[in-house]
Motif scaffolding. Structure first.
Motif, mmCIF file in Angstrom:
data_model
loop_
_atom_site.group_PDB
_atom_site.id
_atom_site.type_symbol
_atom_site.label_atom_id
_atom_site.label_comp_id
_atom_site.label_asym_id
_atom_site.label_seq_id
_atom_site.Cartn_x
_atom_site.Cartn_y
_atom_site.Cartn_z
ATOM 1 N N VAL A 1 53.611 26.850 -14.524
ATOM 2 C CA VAL A 1 53.021 28.106 -14.055
ATOM 3 C C VAL A 1 51.909 28.558 -14.992
ATOM 4 N N LEU A 2 52.165 28.520 -16.297
ATOM 5 C CA LEU A 2 51.162 28.946 -17.274
ATOM 6 C C LEU A 2 49.944 28.030 -17.267
ATOM 7 N N ALA A 3 50.133 26.796 -16.779
ATOM 8 C CA ALA A 3 49.008 25.864 -16.692
ATOM 9 C C ALA A 3 48.249 26.006 -15.378
ATOM 10 N N GLY A 4 48.664 26.978 -14.541
ATOM 11 C CA GLY A 4 47.851 27.295 -13.384
ATOM 12 C C GLY A 4 48.401 26.975 -12.015
ATOM 13 N N LEU A 5 49.593 26.395 -11.926
ATOM 14 C CA LEU A 5 50.139 26.052 -10.607
ATOM 15 C C LEU A 5 51.096 27.134 -10.122
ATOM 16 N N LYS B 1 48.638 25.205 -26.372
ATOM 17 C CA LYS B 1 48.981 23.835 -25.989
ATOM 18 C C LYS B 1 50.489 23.636 -25.813
ATOM 19 N N LEU B 2 51.229 24.736 -25.741
ATOM 20 C CA LEU B 2 52.672 24.631 -25.518
ATOM 21 C C LEU B 2 53.029 24.058 -24.150
ATOM 22 N N PRO B 3 52.357 24.471 -23.042
ATOM 23 C CA PRO B 3 52.761 23.961 -21.720
ATOM 24 C C PRO B 3 52.852 22.438 -21.623
ATOM 25 N N PRO B 4 51.830 21.667 -22.027
ATOM 26 C CA PRO B 4 51.999 20.208 -21.914
ATOM 27 C C PRO B 4 53.124 19.675 -22.789
ATOM 28 N N PRO C 1 72.440 36.369 -14.448
ATOM 29 C CA PRO C 1 71.376 36.653 -13.480
ATOM 30 C C PRO C 1 69.974 36.760 -14.075
ATOM 31 N N ASN C 2 69.852 36.994 -15.381
ATOM 32 C CA ASN C 2 68.533 37.149 -16.002
ATOM 33 C C ASN C 2 68.018 35.875 -16.660
ATOM 34 N N VAL C 3 68.682 34.761 -16.449
ATOM 35 C CA VAL C 3 68.338 33.548 -17.187
ATOM 36 C C VAL C 3 66.878 33.138 -16.984
ATOM 37 N N GLU C 4 66.381 33.157 -15.755
ATOM 38 C CA GLU C 4 65.016 32.697 -15.513
ATOM 39 C C GLU C 4 63.994 33.647 -16.111
ATOM 40 N N ASP C 5 64.290 34.945 -16.110
ATOM 41 C CA ASP C 5 63.383 35.913 -16.724
ATOM 42 C C ASP C 5 63.330 35.724 -18.233
ATOM 43 N N ILE C 6 64.478 35.460 -18.835
ATOM 44 C CA ILE C 6 64.521 35.254 -20.287
ATOM 45 C C ILE C 6 63.705 34.026 -20.672
ATOM 46 N N VAL C 7 63.884 32.942 -19.928
ATOM 47 C CA VAL C 7 63.119 31.721 -20.208
ATOM 48 C C VAL C 7 61.628 31.998 -20.061
ATOM 49 N N ALA C 8 61.255 32.661 -18.987
ATOM 50 C CA ALA C 8 59.840 32.939 -18.734
ATOM 51 C C ALA C 8 59.234 33.798 -19.833
ATOM 52 N N ASP C 9 59.969 34.819 -20.274
ATOM 53 C CA ASP C 9 59.453 35.722 -21.303
ATOM 54 C C ASP C 9 59.212 35.001 -22.627
ATOM 55 N N VAL C 10 60.169 34.164 -23.027
ATOM 56 C CA VAL C 10 60.019 33.452 -24.302
ATOM 57 C C VAL C 10 58.863 32.460 -24.233
ATOM 58 N N VAL C 11 58.797 31.680 -23.170
ATOM 59 C CA VAL C 11 57.739 30.678 -23.054
ATOM 60 C C VAL C 11 56.369 31.352 -23.031
ATOM 61 N N LYS C 12 56.246 32.422 -22.281
ATOM 62 C CA LYS C 12 54.955 33.113 -22.191
ATOM 63 C C LYS C 12 54.548 33.697 -23.536
#
Length: 349
Positions: A151-155, A70-73, A51-62
């Motif tokens: 998301v981090l790129a503004g959308l 320049k990680l987002p592109p 259940p926490n998969v999306e939060d884990i991905v978001a936390d690491v990427v952020k």
């Protein structure tokens, strides 16, 4: 030179100039490509198993993005290149395959030294294996990571259907043979997208990913110095922009240093996904020929004008196209596997 023969280059991905194989057994360029209409994929796929998969991905990427703006592109390009070679199956992440071959997609000249973000996927996978062993596929991790990059790129955040499984195969030849070169005609590029059930409008919409990121100077020096025998500089380039590029991109780079010479796709808002890409095209400030031709060709120019007129309209279409792209030729249910290491297939049982 015919407008429709102006070269197409790999988009963000250099992404978008990519051909997809319909299946691993099918010859390149033959037949339609399966675009999953919902079979096996749905939002909330991991609600019970992780259940926490999306939060884990978001936390690491952020967290990584804070030190690497320049990680987002890079993550978006990684996702696009995976989906557009032979489907969204994480084959681009493999270092080796079930047969032991190491001539994998990431070694292709179309990917090679320019791929970034692989370590971020590794970190996410390692954390998920601790919390939810053998549950979350690398293909879904890549889709979630691309969403966080957007998301981090503004959308706005969009829902990502999940349930993809991972391929056990990856061949450099698939990328070599199916990633068009800088000389791919626009008509061929349109056909590539049509085979994947993308309209011309959707092709133009997805090209807006070039609102962020950068390209190697080797992708633009021909426009500056050797456009044609009688016209050294591409007349489609805004003169001031051409001079700006020439100041950053010498006609020849020192041996072994070509990767160090790069330019932003959008010099106005280089880290923000927005419709400035289309406004730049209207002004003759498209970085690549494959970008600028979209504002020149009568078949694509109306869509460029539409996207330039409304950032909100482009945003909605872009997110919708991203979701659609994430369904290309997916493996689901009992197909493929869920890798425990995104760089290697699971050991034979």
């Amino acid at each position: 030179m015919s407008r429709r023969l102006i070269a197409a280059t790999i988009l963000t991905f250099t992404l978008f100039t990519i051909v997809i194989l319909p299946s691993e057994a099918q010859e390149p360029g033959q037949g339609p490509v399966k675009v999953d209409g919902g079979h096996g994929l749905h939002v909330g796929f991991y609600a019970k198993t992780c259940p926490n998969v999306e939060d884990i991905v978001a936390d690491v990427v952020k967290r990584v993005q804070q030190n690497d703006p320049k990680l987002p592109p890079a993550l978006i390009r990684l996702f696009f290149h995976d989906c557009f070679v032979k489907g969204c199956d994480a084959s681009i992440l493999l270092d080796t395959t079930a047969s032991g071959g190491n001539r994998v997609e990431k070694t292709s000249t179309a990917n090679g030294e320019t791929l970034r973000g692989l370590e971020v996927i590794d970190e996410i996978k390692a954390e998920l294996e601790k919390q939810c062993p053998q549950s979350v596929s690398c293909a879904d991790i890549l889709a979630y990571a691309a969403r966080e990059a957007v998301v981090l790129a503004g959308l706005p955040r969009h829902n990502v259907p999940a349930g993809r499984r991972d391929s056990r195969t990856s061949r450099s030849d698939d990328a070599d043979e199916n990633l068009p070169t800088a000389r791919t005609p626009l008509n061929d590029l349109i056909h590539i997208f049509a085979r994947r059930n993308f309209t011309v409008e959707e092709m133009v919409v997805l090209s807006g990913a070039h609102s962020i990121g950068e390209a190697q100077c080797t992708q633009v020096t021909d426009r500056l110095y050797t456009f044609s025998p009688v016209v050294p500089r591409d007349p489609a380039l805004d003169p001031a922009f051409a001079n700006e590029l020439a100041g950053k991109c010498p006609a020849e780079q020192p041996p072994g240093q070509a990767l160090q010479f790069k330019v932003d796709f959008d010099t106005t808002t280089p880290l923000v996904l927005d419709n400035n890409y289309y406004l730049n095209l209207q002004k003759g400030r498209g970085l690549l020929q494959s970008d600028q031709v979209l504002a020149i060709d009568p078949g694509t120019r109306p869509f460029v004008d539409q996207m330039a007129a409304s950032n909100e309209a482009w945003t909605k279409r872009f997110l919708k196209a991203m979701i659609k792209m994430g369904r290309i030729n997916v493996l689901t249910k009992t197909e493929g596997e869920i890798r425990t290491n995104c760089r290697a297939v699971n050991p034979a049982q």
